[in-house]
Design a protein around this motif. Structure first.
Motif, PDB file in Angstrom:
ATOM      1  N   ILE A   1       8.332 -62.265 -15.416  1.00 10.19           N
ATOM      2  CA  ILE A   1       7.369 -61.191 -15.135  1.00 10.19           C
ATOM      3  C   ILE A   1       7.019 -60.447 -16.432  1.00 10.19           C
ATOM      4  CG2 ILE A   1       9.177 -59.568 -14.310  1.00 10.19           C
ATOM      5  CD1 ILE A   1       5.570 -59.761 -13.049  1.00 10.19           C
ATOM      6  N   LEU A   2       8.036 -60.266 -17.294  1.00 11.08           N
ATOM      7  CA  LEU A   2       7.754 -59.609 -18.577  1.00 11.08           C
ATOM      8  C   LEU A   2       6.807 -60.481 -19.408  1.00 11.08           C
ATOM      9  CD1 LEU A   2      11.374 -58.342 -19.378  1.00 11.08           C
ATOM     10  CD2 LEU A   2       9.442 -56.983 -18.561  1.00 11.08           C
TER      11      LEU A   2
ATOM     12  N   ASP B   1       9.058 -47.188 -14.631  1.00 15.53           N
ATOM     13  CA  ASP B   1       9.883 -48.084 -13.807  1.00 15.53           C
ATOM     14  C   ASP B   1      10.799 -47.261 -12.912  1.00 15.53           C
ATOM     15  OD1 ASP B   1      11.156 -50.501 -12.968  1.00 15.53           O
ATOM     16  OD2 ASP B   1      12.793 -50.086 -14.369  1.00 15.53           O
TER      17      ASP B   1
ATOM     18  N   ARG C   1       1.750 -46.529 -14.880  1.00 14.75           N
ATOM     19  CA  ARG C   1       2.837 -46.872 -15.795  1.00 14.75           C
ATOM     20  C   ARG C   1       2.302 -47.789 -16.885  1.00 14.75           C
ATOM     21  NH1 ARG C   1       7.570 -51.207 -13.964  1.00 14.75           N
ATOM     22  NH2 ARG C   1       8.557 -51.361 -16.000  1.00 14.75           N
TER      23      ARG C   1
ATOM     24  N   TYR D   1      10.860 -51.680 -23.657  1.00 11.65           N
ATOM     25  CA  TYR D   1      10.890 -53.005 -23.042  1.00 11.65           C
ATOM     26  C   TYR D   1      10.557 -54.115 -24.038  1.00 11.65           C
ATOM     27  CZ  TYR D   1      11.301 -51.918 -18.060  1.00 11.65           C
ATOM     28  OH  TYR D   1      11.756 -51.552 -16.826  1.00 11.65           O
TER      29      TYR D   1
ATOM     30  N   GLU E   1       1.825 -57.312  -7.193  1.00 15.32           N
ATOM     31  CA  GLU E   1       3.191 -57.564  -6.724  1.00 15.32           C
ATOM     32  C   GLU E   1       3.738 -56.288  -6.085  1.00 15.32           C
ATOM     33  OE1 GLU E   1       6.224 -57.888  -9.741  1.00 15.32           O
ATOM     34  OE2 GLU E   1       5.122 -56.668 -11.170  1.00 15.32           O
TER      35      GLU E   1
ATOM     36  N   GLU F   1      13.867 -62.513 -14.967  1.00  8.21           N
ATOM     37  CA  GLU F   1      13.049 -61.333 -15.249  1.00  8.21           C
ATOM     38  C   GLU F   1      12.102 -61.566 -16.425  1.00  8.21           C
ATOM     39  OE1 GLU F   1      16.285 -61.382 -14.695  1.00  8.21           O
ATOM     40  OE2 GLU F   1      16.692 -59.986 -13.044  1.00  8.21           O
TER      41      GLU F   1
ATOM     42  N   ARG G   1       0.859 -47.830  -9.400  1.00  7.25           N
ATOM     43  CA  ARG G   1       1.839 -47.842  -8.308  1.00  7.25           C
ATOM     44  C   ARG G   1       1.575 -46.648  -7.382  1.00  7.25           C
ATOM     45  NH1 ARG G   1       7.514 -50.463 -10.629  1.00  7.25           N
ATOM     46  NH2 ARG G   1       6.540 -52.473 -11.018  1.00  7.25           N
TER      47      ARG G   1
ATOM     48  N   SER H   1       6.427 -53.319  -5.750  1.00 12.95           N
ATOM     49  CA  SER H   1       7.167 -52.674  -6.845  1.00 12.95           C
ATOM     50  C   SER H   1       8.657 -53.024  -6.806  1.00 12.95           C
ATOM     51  CB  SER H   1       7.012 -51.157  -6.760  1.00 12.95           C
ATOM     52  OG  SER H   1       5.663 -50.823  -6.911  1.00 12.95           O
TER      53      SER H   1
ATOM     54  N   ARG I   1       3.223 -60.285 -18.057  1.00 13.54           N
ATOM     55  CA  ARG I   1       2.586 -59.005 -18.414  1.00 13.54           C
ATOM     56  C   ARG I   1       2.112 -59.050 -19.861  1.00 13.54           C
ATOM     57  NH1 ARG I   1       7.337 -55.290 -15.548  1.00 13.54           N
ATOM     58  NH2 ARG I   1       6.650 -55.650 -13.407  1.00 13.54           N
TER      59      ARG I   1
HETATM   60  C1  IPM Z   1      12.345 -57.003 -13.031  1.00 16.02           C
HETATM   61  C2  IPM Z   1      12.010 -55.978 -14.064  1.00 16.02           C
HETATM   62  C3  IPM Z   1      11.705 -56.664 -15.369  1.00 16.02           C
HETATM   63  C4  IPM Z   1      10.837 -55.075 -13.651  1.00 16.02           C
HETATM   64  C5  IPM Z   1      10.640 -53.971 -14.675  1.00 16.02           C
HETATM   65  O1  IPM Z   1      11.613 -53.361 -15.137  1.00 16.02           O
HETATM   66  O2  IPM Z   1       9.480 -53.726 -15.019  1.00 16.02           O
HETATM   67  C6  IPM Z   1      10.938 -54.399 -12.288  1.00 16.02           C
HETATM   68  O3  IPM Z   1      11.978 -53.481 -12.210  1.00 16.02           O
HETATM   69  C7  IPM Z   1       9.616 -53.745 -11.940  1.00 16.02           C
HETATM   70  O4  IPM Z   1       9.619 -52.551 -11.649  1.00 16.02           O
HETATM   71  O5  IPM Z   1       8.589 -54.452 -11.910  1.00 16.02           O
END
Ligand code: IPM
Ligand code: NAD
Ligand code: MG
Length: 358
Positions: free
Chosen positions: A86-87, A246, A128, A135, A276, A83, A100, A278, A90
């Protein structure tokens, strides 16, 4: 136009393959290059976001991302967990604005777990904030509790925080998006309890004064979670923080029939974007060829629209998806009696064929 293709883990490679197939069928001369990310990055390079993958993403005009994560990595140190990829993307690319859209296609009105009349015609846009909030807030960690009910006990803590400029810029994104829609914004917060979200509410209200043509209302997140299933069509644009967004976007996905239908775009101030679905890597169905690729295919359409200036091609993909649904083709997650169940690959192939008809 350079696209970084990052399939990731679980169903990621299966669904991204279908989106790539659709993009290739459009013959736009896109230059697509694939790299490992998440658990796949860890296996290949010992890190969920290998430096070469990050470089490819930074140099691309847009990123098509699958999903990351698998239970087997849950015991790794946090910086090595999938994970973090992706963090990290971003954060590194400054992708603060996450769109979204939850749209209930008329053919899927009966696929939702809600009554058809509640979701028929639903078209809401959750915006969002994606690079702040609990986070990313520091400090975070574990320690011996200095006070509280159990002094000395093992304790974990995270920090929820937002600065004024972070709230201002996402508020502008929301109001400007609303100007192109039905001119309504609902800002979701928890200002009754959290100082972070009192600032959020104050700043969104201030920014809102610059958009007199847009009606703004505020709602606490617990009520918003309830209203989303009670009367979802009361919403148009919903703007909220990273964690509430989220949770609410997963909830909203079920209004569309399945989380396999919810695409997303994450943009920075240069309109560079990561696209991507959701949903996550769905380890429970990975490798079975049954995942719904439509959220990823629709994310590719958002990529063409927002980052590549290809509105016509984006609309063709969306029309092709509609056509395939109208023909009655369904992956398992949106299947209902009287429709035809298809695999991930068959759904992608059907979208490619439908492109010729739109
Ligand atoms: C995988 C995780 C880090 C991610 C988040 O919490 O942002 C996912 O749940 C999302 O919605 O993209
Ligand atoms: N952006 C991302 O990469 C992302 C997003 C969310 C979760 N995750 C990760 O994914 C892993 C699994 O998380 P989870 O199970 O909580 O969430 P998930 O979204 O992966 O799956 C939740 C449920 O939805 C189903 N589902 C999801 N996508 C589907 C699709 N396209 N077609 C049909 N069914 C689908 C799954 O089978 C599962 O039953 C975890 O490691 C999590 O951290 C990653
Ligand atoms: Mg999520």
């Amino acid at each position: 136009m350079k696209i970084a293709v990052l399939p990731g883990d679980g169903i990621g490679p299966e669904i991204v393959a279908e989106a790539v197939k659709v993009l290739e069928a459009l013959n736009l001369g896109l230059e697509m290059q694939t790299a490992p990310v998440g658990g796949a990055g860890y296996e290949a390079e010992g890190h969920p976001l290998p430096p070469a993958t990050l470089k490819l993403a930074q140099e691309a005009d847009a990123i098509l991302f699958g999903a990351v994560g698998d239970w087997k990595y849950d015991t790794l140190d946090r910086p090595l967990r999938p994970e973090q990829a992706i963090l990290g993307l971003r954060k590194a690319l400054g992708l603060f604005a996450n769109f979204r859209p939850a749209i209930c296609y008329k053919e899927l009105t009966h696929a939702s777990s809600l009554k058809p009349e509640l979701v028929a015609g639903l078209d809401i846009l959750i915006i969002r904030e994606l690079t702040g909030d609990i986070y990313f807030g520091q400090p975070r960690g574990r320690r011996s509790a200095p006070d509280g009910h159990f002094p000395g006990a093992e304790e974990a803590f995270d920090t929820m925080r937002y600065t004024r400029p972070e709230i201002e810029r996402i508020a502008h994104v929301a109001f400007q998006a609303a100007q192109k829609r039905s001119k309504r914004v609902t800002s979701v917060d928890k200002a009754n309890v959290l100082e972070t979200f009192q600032l959020w509410k104050d700043v969104v209200t201030e920014v809102g004064k610059q958009y007199p043509d847009v009606a703004l209302d505020h709602m606490y997140v617990d009520n918003a979670a309830m209203q989303l299933v009670k009367e979802p069509k009361r919403f148009d644009v919903v703007v909220t923080g990273n964690m509430f967004g989220d949770i609410l976007s997963d909830e909203a996905s079920m209004l569309t029939g399945s989380i396999g239908m919810l695409p997303s775009a994450s943009l920075n101030d240069r309109k560079q974007g990561l696209y991507e679905p959701s949903h996550g890597s769905a380890p429970d169905i990975a490798g079975k060829g049954i995942a719904n690729p439509l959220a990823t295919i629709l994310s590719a359409a958002m990529m063409l629209r927002f980052s590549l200036n290809q509105e016509a091609a984006a609309q063709r993909i969306e029309a092709a998806v509609q056509k395939v649904l109208a023909k009655g083709l369904r992956t398992a997650d949106i299947y209902s009696e009287g429709t035809t169940k298809v695999s991930t690959r068959e759904m992608g192939d059907a979208v490619v064929r439908a492109l010729a008809e739109v």
